[in-house]
Design a protein around this motif. Structure first.
Motif, short mmCIF file in Angstrom:
data_model
loop_
_atom_site.label_atom_id
_atom_site.label_comp_id
_atom_site.label_asym_id
_atom_site.label_seq_id
_atom_site.Cartn_x
_atom_site.Cartn_y
_atom_site.Cartn_z
N ASP A 1 -44.41 58.08 -36.01
CA ASP A 1 -44.71 58.20 -37.68
C ASP A 1 -43.99 58.69 -38.67
O ASP A 1 -43.21 58.30 -39.29
CB ASP A 1 -45.79 57.21 -37.84
CG ASP A 1 -46.99 59.24 -37.46
OD1 ASP A 1 -45.87 59.62 -37.12
OD2 ASP A 1 -47.62 58.75 -38.03
N ILE A 2 -43.81 60.28 -38.52
CA ILE A 2 -43.52 60.68 -39.29
C ILE A 2 -42.16 60.96 -39.72
O ILE A 2 -41.04 61.33 -40.41
CB ILE A 2 -43.88 62.35 -39.65
CG1 ILE A 2 -43.68 62.58 -38.09
CG2 ILE A 2 -45.60 61.43 -40.06
CD1 ILE A 2 -44.62 63.66 -38.49
N VAL A 3 -41.14 60.25 -38.46
CA VAL A 3 -40.09 60.55 -38.10
C VAL A 3 -38.90 58.72 -38.24
O VAL A 3 -38.52 58.99 -39.12
CB VAL A 3 -39.51 61.25 -36.66
CG1 VAL A 3 -38.05 60.37 -36.21
CG2 VAL A 3 -39.81 62.55 -35.85
N GLU A 4 -39.93 57.91 -37.45
CA GLU A 4 -39.08 56.41 -37.80
C GLU A 4 -39.76 55.30 -38.64
O GLU A 4 -38.73 54.98 -39.18
CB GLU A 4 -39.87 55.76 -35.95
CG GLU A 4 -39.51 56.56 -35.00
CD GLU A 4 -37.76 56.33 -34.52
OE1 GLU A 4 -37.00 55.75 -35.67
OE2 GLU A 4 -36.86 56.84 -33.50
N LEU A 5 -40.79 55.42 -38.97
CA LEU A 5 -41.40 55.00 -40.46
C LEU A 5 -41.42 55.12 -41.80
O LEU A 5 -41.54 55.57 -42.80
CB LEU A 5 -42.77 54.39 -39.52
CG LEU A 5 -42.61 53.65 -38.75
CD1 LEU A 5 -44.01 52.83 -38.14
CD2 LEU A 5 -41.25 52.38 -38.66
N GLN A 6 -42.09 56.40 -41.94
CA GLN A 6 -43.25 56.59 -43.88
C GLN A 6 -43.03 58.60 -42.60
O GLN A 6 -44.17 58.46 -42.58
CB GLN A 6 -44.09 56.47 -43.59
CG GLN A 6 -44.94 56.76 -44.95
CD GLN A 6 -43.56 57.08 -45.86
OE1 GLN A 6 -44.01 55.17 -46.03
NE2 GLN A 6 -43.89 57.48 -46.55
N PRO A 7 -42.33 59.42 -44.27
CA PRO A 7 -42.59 60.18 -43.34
C PRO A 7 -43.88 61.22 -43.85
O PRO A 7 -44.85 61.00 -44.71
CB PRO A 7 -41.51 61.00 -43.92
CG PRO A 7 -41.28 60.35 -45.49
CD PRO A 7 -41.75 59.38 -44.36
N HIS A 8 -44.70 62.57 -43.50
CA HIS A 8 -45.71 63.17 -44.49
C HIS A 8 -45.31 64.59 -44.50
O HIS A 8 -44.60 65.38 -43.93
CB HIS A 8 -46.52 62.95 -43.94
CG HIS A 8 -48.35 63.28 -43.37
ND1 HIS A 8 -48.54 63.94 -44.30
CD2 HIS A 8 -48.85 62.21 -44.56
CE1 HIS A 8 -49.48 64.36 -44.36
NE2 HIS A 8 -50.12 63.46 -44.48
N HIS A 9 -45.71 65.13 -45.98
CA HIS A 9 -45.38 66.05 -46.53
C HIS A 9 -46.12 67.26 -45.42
O HIS A 9 -45.24 68.26 -46.14
CB HIS A 9 -45.75 66.44 -48.09
CG HIS A 9 -47.24 66.47 -48.37
ND1 HIS A 9 -48.00 67.31 -48.47
CD2 HIS A 9 -48.14 64.69 -48.58
CE1 HIS A 9 -48.86 66.44 -48.95
NE2 HIS A 9 -49.24 65.73 -48.73
N ALA A 10 -47.38 67.30 -45.08
CA ALA A 10 -47.97 68.19 -44.68
C ALA A 10 -47.40 68.15 -43.62
O ALA A 10 -47.97 69.39 -42.89
CB ALA A 10 -49.41 67.91 -44.41
N TYR A 11 -46.34 67.65 -42.23
CA TYR A 11 -45.61 67.74 -41.32
C TYR A 11 -44.26 68.58 -41.57
O TYR A 11 -43.65 68.81 -42.39
CB TYR A 11 -45.63 67.19 -40.64
CG TYR A 11 -46.78 66.16 -40.82
CD1 TYR A 11 -48.17 67.20 -39.28
CD2 TYR A 11 -47.94 65.99 -41.23
CE1 TYR A 11 -48.97 67.03 -38.98
CE2 TYR A 11 -49.73 65.32 -40.50
CZ TYR A 11 -50.03 65.87 -39.92
OH TYR A 11 -51.29 65.24 -39.95
N GLY A 12 -44.59 69.81 -40.68
CA GLY A 12 -42.88 70.32 -40.14
C GLY A 12 -42.21 70.48 -39.34
O GLY A 12 -42.94 70.68 -38.55
N TYR A 13 -41.35 71.07 -39.16
CA TYR A 13 -40.36 71.14 -37.45
C TYR A 13 -40.02 72.57 -37.32
O TYR A 13 -38.87 72.67 -38.64
CB TYR A 13 -39.74 70.08 -37.17
CG TYR A 13 -40.15 68.59 -36.82
CD1 TYR A 13 -40.48 68.62 -36.08
CD2 TYR A 13 -39.59 67.50 -38.21
CE1 TYR A 13 -41.62 67.17 -35.74
CE2 TYR A 13 -40.77 66.64 -38.24
CZ TYR A 13 -41.27 65.99 -36.75
OH TYR A 13 -41.69 65.30 -36.41
#
Length: 434
Positions: free
Chosen positions: A265-277
């Motif tokens: 989801d957070i790569v393909e559809l909708q990002p999320h500010h609380a996650y990181g790589y």
């Protein structure tokens, strides 16, 4: 002396159960009843200690029940407002839902009757968040006392190879009058679930998740730490899903090192500010040079095991995971690096991989890994969850690490849209940490 059900009493109890009426809100029921009946026949009858199930107990039992239709409300409120058991019990005591409840003077049974497959595929909260909410519920019951928690997956027999929640479902009795370890203050317990200190239940969490991993894949080899796992009869009686006689997923190839890379989801559809790589090099620096097999655990690119929110078209994830696999193979030429995301890979199997691995690492921040990394037989490397106290690191097989130089999910999503965004992203991940 434990209570034993007789046929007439069981019949009367079932009759009483069928006469319940809805109370105040469509998503949950509350009424005063006689001692309540057990789950459906797929769950064994289990004698429960006093005060709730005692033949000398004449106090009514208050039932607070959530069905599947109420779970979106339950999870949304638990995320933003506070522990739902605290809020529901407070309302039962004629308080506002935003005040702290008092320890109940009469027994309460708090029941969740779930369709766990729907909870997984249709719910907007991931497995890690759902576990946090459910263990938070159990912790609040422990702190308040005189509350029996029943969590039941109606579809447990069908989903036990696929999902994690069936393995922590069961009947958890009131601890009133029973010896318990140290517990947090009630005001800490009643916080929204991302801050609730569920590590106070870590003995139960480790037992239940390790038990699940063994049930799924067995003991990998005779000298593996899982071979020393001891089954506790009292805890086995609590659990809804019994241990199978043979592994449910035999002949699974496990890895020395299991790495979680959240895609979907957070790569393909909708990002999320609380996650990181993190950069690939940051993760690789923690991998033992003795590792002979490394598995990258991520969402399936195709197949039916992914959540609805992860979408069906994956174009970016294969690029990132492929680059990660190649980086690790170059960095560890004596190890075999595999991508563990076939259509047969389930969320429960992903947890089992982390629990059985010698090392479990996360390629960034994700709540998905909190519980399996702290239940692992090996060593888990993860960022310290918000709800965990600093001293807790000594009680689990985990090393809390600080991720540096993260690429935020929102920034990555923006870069994909630029003309050379793919090249910029790949270069950032594969460059050595600055």
């Amino acid at each position: 002396m434990p209570f034993r059900f007789s046929i007439p009493l069981l019949s009367a109890m079932l009759s009483t159960f069928c006469s319940f009426v809805a109370f105040r809100r469509a998503t949950w029921d509350s009424t005063t009843i006689l001692p309540s009946p057990p789950f459906a026949l797929e769950t064994p009858l289990m004698p429960l200690p006093s005060p709730i199930h005692n033949k000398n107990n004449t106090q009514p039992v208050t039932l607070i029940r959530y069905r599947q239709s109420g779970m979106p409300y339950f999870l949304r409120e638990a995320m933003s407002q506070g522990n739902m058991l605290c809020r529901d019990v407070a309302e039962q005591q004629n308080k506002t839902r935003d005040t702290l409840p008092q320890p109940p003077s009469s027994p309460i049974q708090y029941s969740l009757q779930l369709e766990c497959q729907k909870l997984f595929y249709q719910n907007s909260w991931g497995t890690g968040n759902v576990l946090q909410a459910l263990y938070g519920l159990r912790l609040a019951a422990r702190v308040l006392g005189n509350i029996e928690v029943r969590i039941r997956c109606k579809d447990a027999a069908r989903t036990k190879s696929d999902l994690v929640v069936p393995w922590m479902a069961g009947t958890f009795v009131s601890r009133t009058g029973m010896e318990t370890p140290s517990l947090p203050f009630l005001n800490e317990t009643c916080l929204p679930f991302s801050n609730a200190p569920v590590h106070y239940l870590m003995d139960e969490i480790r037992y239940e998740l390790r038990r699940m991993a063994i049930a799924l894949v067995g003991v990998p080899y005779p000298t593996h730490p899982a071979a020393d796992f001891v089954f506790v009869p009292e805890r086995e009686q609590e659990m809804q899903v019994p241990m199978p006689e043979t592994p449910l997923l035999p002949n699974i190839e496990l890895d020395d090192v299991a790495i979680h890379f959240r895609c979907g989801d957070i790569v393909e559809l909708q990002p999320h500010h609380a996650y990181g790589y993190a950069r690939f090099s940051f993760v690789a620096n923690y991998i033992s040079s003795e590792a002979r097999s490394i598995g990258i655990v991520t969402q399936p690119f195709q197949g039916q095991q992914q959540r609805r929110m992860d979408g069906t078209e994956h174009t970016r994830c294969p690029i990132l995971i492929g680059a990660f696999q190649q980086y690790l193979q170059d960095r560890f030429p004596n190890a075999t690096v595999q991508i563990r995301n076939s259509s047969n890979e389930t969320v429960a199997l992903s947890y089992a991989r982390f629990i059985m691995a010698n090392q479990s690492l996360a390629a960034g921040i994700s709540t998905f890994v909190y519980f399996p990394f702290m239940a692992t037989f090996g060593t888990g490397y993860l960022q310290k969850p918000l709800y965990v106290e600093e001293s807790f690191e000594e009680r689990v097989n985990s090393q809390f690490i600080e991720y540096s130089d993260l690429m935020n999910s929102v920034d990555m999503f923006r870069l994909w849209k630029e003309t050379n965004g793919r090249e910029q992203i790949t270069k950032w991940f594969t460059n050595e940490e600055s």
